[in-house]
Design a protein around this motif. Structure first.
Motif, PDB file in Angstrom:
ATOM      1  N   VAL A 142      10.285   3.452 -13.329  1.00 53.51           N
ATOM      2  CA  VAL A 142       9.636   2.865 -12.156  1.00 53.51           C
ATOM      3  C   VAL A 142       9.553   1.369 -12.387  1.00 53.51           C
ATOM      4  O   VAL A 142       8.603   0.878 -13.018  1.00 53.51           O
ATOM      5  N   PRO A 143      10.549   0.593 -11.925  1.00 57.11           N
ATOM      6  CA  PRO A 143      10.521  -0.856 -12.138  1.00 57.11           C
ATOM      7  C   PRO A 143       9.265  -1.479 -11.528  1.00 57.11           C
ATOM      8  O   PRO A 143       8.652  -0.929 -10.610  1.00 57.11           O
ATOM      9  N   GLU A 144       8.902  -2.621 -12.030  1.00 58.86           N
ATOM     10  CA  GLU A 144       7.711  -3.312 -11.531  1.00 58.86           C
ATOM     11  C   GLU A 144       7.849  -3.585 -10.026  1.00 58.86           C
ATOM     12  O   GLU A 144       8.868  -4.078  -9.553  1.00 58.86           O
ATOM     13  N   GLY A 145       6.806  -3.219  -9.284  1.00 57.74           N
ATOM     14  CA  GLY A 145       6.788  -3.426  -7.845  1.00 57.74           C
ATOM     15  C   GLY A 145       7.517  -2.369  -7.040  1.00 57.74           C
ATOM     16  O   GLY A 145       7.652  -2.512  -5.818  1.00 57.74           O
ATOM     17  N   SER A 146       7.970  -1.275  -7.699  1.00 57.35           N
ATOM     18  CA  SER A 146       8.775  -0.275  -6.989  1.00 57.35           C
ATOM     19  C   SER A 146       8.008   0.988  -6.614  1.00 57.35           C
ATOM     20  O   SER A 146       8.580   1.888  -6.005  1.00 57.35           O
ATOM     21  N   LEU A 147       6.710   1.062  -6.965  1.00 55.72           N
ATOM     22  CA  LEU A 147       5.970   2.301  -6.748  1.00 55.72           C
ATOM     23  C   LEU A 147       5.945   2.698  -5.275  1.00 55.72           C
ATOM     24  O   LEU A 147       6.163   3.865  -4.925  1.00 55.72           O
ATOM     25  N   VAL A 148       5.696   1.746  -4.393  1.00 57.48           N
ATOM     26  CA  VAL A 148       5.663   2.044  -2.960  1.00 57.48           C
ATOM     27  C   VAL A 148       7.029   2.540  -2.498  1.00 57.48           C
ATOM     28  O   VAL A 148       7.133   3.482  -1.702  1.00 57.48           O
ATOM     29  N   THR A 149       8.095   1.955  -3.005  1.00 56.73           N
ATOM     30  CA  THR A 149       9.446   2.386  -2.634  1.00 56.73           C
ATOM     31  C   THR A 149       9.735   3.788  -3.152  1.00 56.73           C
ATOM     32  O   THR A 149      10.387   4.585  -2.463  1.00 56.73           O
ATOM     33  N   VAL A 150       9.264   4.103  -4.353  1.00 55.03           N
ATOM     34  CA  VAL A 150       9.430   5.456  -4.898  1.00 55.03           C
ATOM     35  C   VAL A 150       8.779   6.475  -3.977  1.00 55.03           C
ATOM     36  O   VAL A 150       9.381   7.500  -3.617  1.00 55.03           O
ATOM     37  N   VAL A 151       7.539   6.197  -3.583  1.00 53.31           N
ATOM     38  CA  VAL A 151       6.829   7.104  -2.679  1.00 53.31           C
ATOM     39  C   VAL A 151       7.548   7.205  -1.340  1.00 53.31           C
ATOM     40  O   VAL A 151       7.668   8.281  -0.758  1.00 53.31           O
ATOM     41  N   ALA A 152       8.067   6.074  -0.853  1.00 48.58           N
ATOM     42  CA  ALA A 152       8.775   6.074   0.432  1.00 48.58           C
ATOM     43  C   ALA A 152      10.045   6.913   0.367  1.00 48.58           C
ATOM     44  O   ALA A 152      10.373   7.643   1.313  1.00 48.58           O
ATOM     45  N   LEU A 153      10.790   6.831  -0.736  1.00 53.00           N
ATOM     46  CA  LEU A 153      12.014   7.615  -0.886  1.00 53.00           C
ATOM     47  C   LEU A 153      11.710   9.116  -0.896  1.00 53.00           C
ATOM     48  O   LEU A 153      12.439   9.917  -0.295  1.00 53.00           O
ATOM     49  N   ILE A 154      10.637   9.500  -1.587  1.00 54.49           N
ATOM     50  CA  ILE A 154      10.251  10.918  -1.595  1.00 54.49           C
ATOM     51  C   ILE A 154       9.757  11.331  -0.211  1.00 54.49           C
ATOM     52  O   ILE A 154      10.130  12.386   0.305  1.00 54.49           O
ATOM     53  N   GLY A 155       8.938  10.478   0.400  1.00 54.84           N
ATOM     54  CA  GLY A 155       8.343  10.806   1.693  1.00 54.84           C
ATOM     55  C   GLY A 155       9.348  10.885   2.815  1.00 54.84           C
ATOM     56  O   GLY A 155       9.154  11.633   3.778  1.00 54.84           O
TER      57      GLY A 155
END
Length: 402
Positions: A176-189
């Motif tokens: 999980v690169p820095e600043g990517s948490l929201v994008t990770v959740v968005a990709l799953i969602g």
């Protein structure tokens, strides 16, 4: 061999929103989040297979099953309110994006000389026409469009100068690169979609109504094993194509702008490949969103379904899907942002997704037609927890936009 209805699931979750999310993920973080898509497709397979079991093994749609457990007025009020808000309002809000995305795909191919509002109206007309078809015919058409979408986006992937060792590293090394948490959740969602649960249960119940349940469920799983990886491949192809421009400081603000950014690496063909793929993504989602809302609400309120082909012709059913298409069309023609309705829909979906996922797992435990392995049910429990995290993150997003 009949491969069931899982092409509907792919048609639903690979829409314009998925295109923009995956493109942005590649542009911002390169190939590093490829593993998220692998995890998401595996999670969807588990959850949607249990949902298909509800429709095939228990012979119930999720709306019907919810109606059976909501025996008191209080329960019915809460459950019905959440489902109607989460399904209708959510699908209507997303429909505006689906129609606009399909129209943007057409305009990307034809050029800006075509007036946007007339293209949006044309896309709404195509979606409404497809929604009048019987389930088997609609499934075949959407399967063809999914195949077209897959070919076009994967072709774009191979045209672009992809770093294949980095692709493999991104797929196999969770980080999980820095600043990517929201994008990770968005990709799953963007892959685990609430209305897909209602759509799949309803579609499998109708599609396999004349087959032996256990055999039909296994054949549906074969179809899922074919189509869901195709959906994941499409999503990853978009992410990888975006990753070819990682570090160049350019990020598209709109979906069609991504095709323009890709032209330096893919050449003039990018415009046509991406435009046609975007059209397929938009029009398939523009069909499945109204269908999901109408199917779930019909089952919830117990409206009749006299069509032996699996498509209900009760007036309420037609009214629901028509209202979803019309609402999306109004927002699309007016050029208005449906932010208010999206906030309301996301709030309902933030609550609805983990609740419906838990309910699907509960139904899987209850059904006695086929004894499911404990490890498989445990996998369903893990996916349910993922849905709960997604729901909490969605509610947090809504809170910041109130």
């Amino acid at each position: 061999m009949r491969l069931g209805t899982s092409s509907l699931v792919v048609a639903a979750f690979v829409g314009p929103g998925t295109v923009l999310t995956c493109a942005s993920a590649g542009l911002r973080f390169g190939y590093a989040l490829g593993w998220v898509l692998l995890f998401s497709v595996a999670s969807v397979f588990v959850l949607q297979s249990l949902t298909a079991g509800t429709g095939i093994l228990a012979r119930k749609g999720l709306g019907e099953a919810l109606r059976e457990v909501a025996v008191t007025p209080w329960r019915r009020g809460v459950l019905f309110g959440l489902v109607v808000l989460g399904l209708w309002a959510g699908c209507a809000a997303f429909e505006a994006g689906n129609l606009a995305g399909a129209a943007a795909g057409v305009q990307t191919v034809l050029g800006s000389g075509v007036e946007h509002r007339w293209v949006v109206a044309g896309m709404a007309g195509v979606a409404a026409l497809l929604l009048t078809l019987r389930l088997q015919a609609l499934t075949r058409i959407l399967t063809a469009l999914v195949a077209l979408m897959g070919f076009l986006f994967v072709a774009t992937l191979f045209i672009a100068p992809v770093d294949w060792p980095a692709v493999l590293d991104g797929l196999l090394t969770p980080r999980v690169p820095e600043g990517s948490l929201v994008t990770v959740v968005a990709l799953i969602g963007t892959t685990i979609v609430t209305y897909n649960l209602f759509l799949h249960a309803s579609a499998t119940k109708a599609y396999w109504r004349d087959e032996v349940p256990v055999r039909a469920w296994r054949r549906e799983l074969v179809g899922m094993a074919v189509f869901l990886p195709v959906g994941g491949l499409i999503s990853f192809a978009i992410l990888a194509a975006g990753a070819t421009l990682h570090g160049q400081g350019a990020e598209p603000a709109t979906v069609p702008a991504f095709a323009v950014l890709l032209e330096p690496v893919a050449g003039p063909a990018a415009r046509y490949l991406f435009g046609l793929g975007l059209f397929a993504a938009g029009i398939t989602s523009a069909v499945t969103a109204p269908l999901a809302a109408a199917s779930g609400i019909r089952e919830l309120f117990g409206w009749r379904d006299p069509d032996s082909g699996g498509r209900g012709d009760a007036p309420g059913f037609r009214l629901v899907w028509a209202s979803v298409v019309l609402t999306g069309l109004v927002f699309g023609l007016a050029g208005l942002s449906p932010l208010t309705i999206i906030v309301a829909a996301q709030a309902a979906n933030g609550l609805l997704l983990p609740l419906i996922a838990a309910f699907v797992l509960y139904l899987a435990f209850r059904q006695r037609t086929l004894a499911l392995p404990r490890w498989y049910l445990a996998a369903g429990g893990i996916v349910m927890l993922v849905c709960a995290v997604l729901g909490a993150r969605t509610l947090a997003w809504v809170w910041t936009h109130l």
